[in-house]
Design an enzyme around this catalytic site. Structure first.
Site, PDB file in Angstrom:
ATOM      1  CG  HIS A 161      39.765 -60.024  70.161  1.00 30.17           C
ATOM      2  ND1 HIS A 161      41.062 -60.346  70.454  1.00 30.17           N
ATOM      3  CD2 HIS A 161      39.818 -58.974  69.289  1.00 30.17           C
ATOM      4  CE1 HIS A 161      41.876 -59.522  69.805  1.00 30.17           C
ATOM      5  NE2 HIS A 161      41.145 -58.685  69.081  1.00 30.17           N
ATOM      6  CB  SER A 282      21.168 -86.160  77.182  1.00 30.11           C
ATOM      7  OG  SER A 282      21.353 -86.600  78.512  1.00 30.11           O
ATOM      8  CE  LYS A 288      22.272 -80.562  76.445  1.00 27.24           C
ATOM      9  NZ  LYS A 288      23.473 -80.982  77.160  1.00 27.24           N
ATOM     10  CD  GLU A 295      29.719 -81.724  71.045  1.00 22.73           C
ATOM     11  OE1 GLU A 295      29.946 -82.786  71.658  1.00 22.73           O
ATOM     12  OE2 GLU A 295      28.735 -80.991  71.288  1.00 22.73           O
TER      13      GLU A 295
END
Ligand code: ARG
Length: 462
Positions: A161, A282, A288, A295
């Site tokens: 979980h 970024s 970043k 992804e």
């Protein structure tokens, strides 16, 4: 020999020129030109068989084979002009064959149809491409094994979980993915066995009155045997769906891995770092470093699933045998193959490029009372029923939580307040290294097991 007409092969029957719109929806050459190698290989085998069976004369056969080989070189060298008005790869090659050898070309299409031709080509292509996926999966598995070998004893929290559950070895975690991709490889192997039947010679759907030798072409093209039913042969797209399913399952595994890496790399969790060559920046936030590689592996999984559902949906409404609907199968398979291959290769780089934050992992493994089950097991070894032991351990956790302590910070007298029968040795139970070491059951997380498993896998994936 009859002269070849300028218009389509069915021009005698279909008298009007094809509507531009029909031509544009019907033409599949932009997609199925990828099958040119297989189409020529299958045509050569078919031609040899026709000649051996004396269905065509040896002079035409020789010319056909020489012509086909020439076309193969032309396509390879990008000297071949694919024409949309010739619909697909089969007719583009046939038309060019006429240009090169004249009317002899007309003898090749005896005892076959594009219906059996296209799936013969497609099966040959799928065999070749599945083997490439399989080899790339082996490389991915090896990257997990290398990473595990270099980091055998690093302890991290295992989750259920997404809550801390029990301490495990980072290496054991990596080997869990080896198991997944190993299953994908087994599925590919089964798939290769399932598709190993040659449809060529089923013709349009009924077989042929010509005295062909389907066993010869099957053998020549590397198939185990010819298919048994001519109608099923040309109506079957199970092999397409099976390929799309295996690809989907494999993509789901890759996506879970990607998601895991994204979570571990997040600033909140911070269990790993990723090499800079797998990150992007970024355009506005100078600080970043984003895990786009992971992804995109996760993101592209959507189109792979989509192609599986698309093909299932296309097939569910089709009676036997061939319909043009089926032509759509190539686009789905090619897109899926390209995506999955890229994803496997990128995932391999990603596994190579992740580095565990050892101290962070160790500290995190202590949080969340991860040795509570070890305490219950300790009591079981001293004669408690597991349910009673579970209750005692939960009481101990409540106490530690109230005192704002971790379990390994509790002293003996505090523990004795919960269960007076414990000995001094109970204090070892809450040490996470001891916890991991103790999981020696087959398949468990102890280093002893993990080393044995790595050795086993290394022999398997040499
Ligand atoms: N390009 C077609 C396909 O991929 C080949 C089969 C055409 N057969 C036909 N009866 N029109 O399905």
């Amino acid at each position: 020999m009859a002269k070849e007409k300028k218009n389509s092969v069915w021009g005698t029957r279909v008298k009007k020129p094809t509507s531009k719109l029909l031509q544009s929806i019907n033409s599949s050459i932009d997609v199925d030109k990828r099958l040119y190698n297989e189409d020529i290989e299958a045509s050569i085998a078919h031609c040899e068989m026709l000649s051996k069976q004396k269905i065509i004369n040896p002079i035409s056969a020789k010319k056909i084979i020489t012509g086909l080989k020439k076309i193969k070189i032309e396509i390879k060298n990008k000297k071949f002009e694919f024409k949309r008005e010739h619909e697909d790869i089969h007719l583009n090659i046939e038309k060019r064959l006429y240009e090169i050898i004249g009317a002899h070309a007309g003898y090749l299409h005896a005892a076959r149809s594009r219906n059996d031709q296209v799936i013969t080509d497609f099966k040959l292509w799928l065999k070749k491409s599945s083997n490439i996926l399989d080899k790339n999966l082996t490389l991915l598995i090896k990257s997990f094994l290398n990473k595990a070998k270099k980091n055998i004893k690093i302890i991290m929290p295992g989750f259920t979980h997404l809550k801390n559950a029990q301490p495990v070895l980072f290496s054991h975690y990596l080997l869990a993915y080896v198991e997944m991709f190993k299953r994908d490889k087994i599925k590919i192997k089964n798939f290769l066995n399932n598709i190993d039947e040659n449809p060529l010679g089923s013709a349009a759907l009924a077989g042929t009155s010509l005295n062909i030798d389907r066993h010869y072409t099957a053998k020549k093209l590397g198939f185990k045997k010819p298919t048994d039913n001519s109608i099923d042969s040309v109506a079957d797209r199970d092999f397409v769906i099976e390929f799309l399913f295996i690809s989907s399952l494999c993509s789901m595994h890759l996506s879970r891995l990607a998601e895991e890496i994204i979570i571990w790399n997040s600033d909140l969790v911070n269990l790993i770092t990723i090499d800079d060559n797998l990150l992007t920046g970024s355009s506005i936030m100078p600080q970043k470093k984003n895990p786009d590689s992971a992804e995109l592996i996760r993101g592209k999984t959507g189109q792979v699933f989509g192609n599986l559902v698309s093909m299932l949906t296309t097939m569910k409404g089709l009676p036997l045998a061939y319909f043009k609907d089926m032509q759509e199968d190539k686009a789905s398979v090619f897109e899926t193959y390209d995506t999955v291959l890229l994803n496997i290769q990128l995932a391999t780089e990603l596994v190579n490029g992740i580095n565990p934050n050892k101290d962070k992992m160790f500290k995190a493994a202590k949080l969340g009372f991860t040795t509570a089950t070890d305490f219950a097991d300790y009591l079981v070894k001293r004669g408690f029923s597991f349910r009673d032991a579970h209750k005692k351990s939960a009481e101990l956790v409540n106490l530690a939580e109230k005192n704002n302590q971790t379990l390994d910070e509790l002293n003996l007298s505090t523990i004795k307040n919960i269960e007076k029968s414990v000995d001094k040795d109970v204090l070892n139970i809450f040490n996470i290294s001891n916890s991991v070491q103790s999981k020696k059951s087959y398949g468990g997380t102890s280093a002893f097991n993990v080393i044995k498993m790595i050795n086993k896998y290394q022999k398997e994936f040499k």
